[in-house]
Write an enzyme that holds these catalytic residues in place. Sequence first.
Site, short mmCIF file in Angstrom:
data_model
loop_
_atom_site.label_atom_id
_atom_site.label_comp_id
_atom_site.label_asym_id
_atom_site.label_seq_id
_atom_site.Cartn_x
_atom_site.Cartn_y
_atom_site.Cartn_z
N LYS A 17 36.97 107.29 -32.25
CA LYS A 17 37.48 108.65 -32.39
C LYS A 17 38.78 108.81 -31.62
O LYS A 17 38.87 108.47 -30.45
CB LYS A 17 36.43 109.64 -31.83
CG LYS A 17 36.84 111.11 -31.85
CD LYS A 17 36.69 111.75 -33.21
CE LYS A 17 37.26 113.16 -33.28
NZ LYS A 17 36.34 114.19 -32.83
N HIS A 46 40.69 113.88 -34.50
CA HIS A 46 40.81 115.31 -34.22
C HIS A 46 42.26 115.66 -34.55
O HIS A 46 43.17 115.31 -33.79
CB HIS A 46 40.47 115.64 -32.77
CG HIS A 46 40.52 117.11 -32.51
ND1 HIS A 46 39.40 117.89 -32.37
CD2 HIS A 46 41.58 117.97 -32.45
CE1 HIS A 46 39.76 119.16 -32.22
NE2 HIS A 46 41.08 119.24 -32.26
N HIS A 96 28.01 116.56 -31.94
CA HIS A 96 28.04 116.43 -30.46
C HIS A 96 26.64 116.72 -29.93
O HIS A 96 26.06 117.76 -30.27
CB HIS A 96 29.00 117.45 -29.85
CG HIS A 96 30.41 117.31 -30.34
ND1 HIS A 96 31.36 116.58 -29.65
CD2 HIS A 96 31.02 117.79 -31.45
CE1 HIS A 96 32.50 116.62 -30.33
NE2 HIS A 96 32.33 117.34 -31.43
N HIS A 153 36.60 117.83 -39.36
CA HIS A 153 36.52 119.30 -39.36
C HIS A 153 37.81 119.97 -39.83
O HIS A 153 38.44 120.71 -39.07
CB HIS A 153 36.06 119.84 -38.00
CG HIS A 153 36.70 119.19 -36.79
ND1 HIS A 153 38.05 119.08 -36.62
CD2 HIS A 153 36.14 118.62 -35.69
CE1 HIS A 153 38.29 118.48 -35.48
NE2 HIS A 153 37.16 118.18 -34.90
N HIS A 189 29.35 114.22 -38.25
CA HIS A 189 30.14 114.62 -37.06
C HIS A 189 29.30 115.53 -36.18
O HIS A 189 29.08 116.69 -36.50
CB HIS A 189 31.42 115.37 -37.50
CG HIS A 189 32.31 115.72 -36.35
ND1 HIS A 189 33.66 115.40 -36.34
CD2 HIS A 189 32.09 116.36 -35.18
CE1 HIS A 189 34.20 115.82 -35.22
NE2 HIS A 189 33.27 116.42 -34.49
N ASP A 206 30.01 119.29 -36.73
CA ASP A 206 30.70 119.57 -35.47
C ASP A 206 29.88 120.52 -34.60
O ASP A 206 30.45 121.28 -33.80
CB ASP A 206 32.11 120.12 -35.71
CG ASP A 206 33.00 119.98 -34.46
OD1 ASP A 206 32.67 119.14 -33.60
OD2 ASP A 206 33.99 120.71 -34.35
O1 DOR Z 1 34.93 123.31 -31.11
C1 DOR Z 1 34.92 122.15 -30.76
N1 DOR Z 1 34.00 121.70 -29.87
N2 DOR Z 1 35.83 121.33 -31.24
C2 DOR Z 1 35.98 120.08 -30.78
O2 DOR Z 1 36.86 119.40 -31.22
C3 DOR Z 1 35.11 119.56 -29.68
C4 DOR Z 1 33.86 120.30 -29.62
C5 DOR Z 1 33.11 120.04 -28.32
O3 DOR Z 1 32.95 118.88 -27.94
O4 DOR Z 1 32.70 121.01 -27.68
ZN ZN Z 2 33.76 117.57 -32.85
#
Ligand code: DOR
Ligand code: ZN
Length: 342
Positions: free
Chosen positions: A98, A135, A15, A173, A13, A246
Amino acid sequence: MTTLTITQPDDLHLHVRDGEALKSVVPDTAKQFARAIIMPNLAEPITSVAMASNYREQILSASQSTSFTPLMTLYLTDKTDTATIKEVNSSHFTHALKLYPAGATTNSDKGVTDLANITPALEAMQKLGVPLLVHGEVTDPSIDIFDREQAFIDTTLIPLIKQFPDLKVVLEHITTRQAVDFVNQASDNIVATITAHHLLMNRNDIFTGGIRPHHYCLPVLKRETHRQALVTAATSGSPKFFLGTDSAPHPQHAKESACGCAGMYTALHAMELYTEAFDNADALNKLEGFASFYGADFYGLEHNTNTITLKKEKWQVPKSLTLGDSTIIPLRANEFCEWKLI
Ligand code: DOR
Ligand code: ZN
């Protein structure tokens, strides 16, 4: 134990954003992990296999590694159709879709407003074995923010699983004892990822000596009893719980703001942080399954063949890092990690 060698792990997971920011962050992940499940919540979300292909090329060229493999996902919207699910299933580089309840978190405004709108897509995913990544928070602002995960499980996830009992689901998460209990009791197709920050911190860390914007993420950190339940789950040796950082890069100015964004940057030192959490629980022998095997098994991927080695050695995390034309503050900035990747 002062050194630990394990099969190279995967981050299930992650980003990485796009553009210049992507170029700054992808090498951090590629240094530790062989593969990563890439979240599709860009400002313009990744909603088709063609978009995922283009995004994948950007990540590959930024990785500075010939061996790093991004595992792509699509963003479910009210309009996702069964043709898209079939395309995801037959593509070799897309692995899941997702579900962002609309309004739940960063770039979720184009997410699903009502699960009834995606019934055909979910039926196709169940039939083809395409995982649904969730989520898991309700978006009703009248629900206490610390209760939104449990409310999601009760009001949305349990009915969803009743309707689609064979759907492969990753509750992403997780942050609560209730989520741990739910996943433990559910059938084998229901699993969860756990972040390093939720294993290492509780909600006091948002307010230590003042408000700490770099400790704000979603789902928000919970009280200590929940952190302990997460540590128990992660170190239990159950294949239902596996690593997903995450790691979510936001520029410093967007975090240190009157309305700061949610997300912690842990890609820099993710394995060091997880190792510390497992060491604190006297469970280093359980790290390899959690970090390197269970996620791959769930996604039907081969185990990696390389190894990584960590050494028990204190080092200081940089005060800040470059993020495109801005800066980013990593978790533990200017503080110390107990383990070091060598
Ligand atoms: O803290 C987070 N940041 N939780 C999420 O679900 C998305 C993520 C983000 O993309 O910044
Ligand atoms: Zn995330």
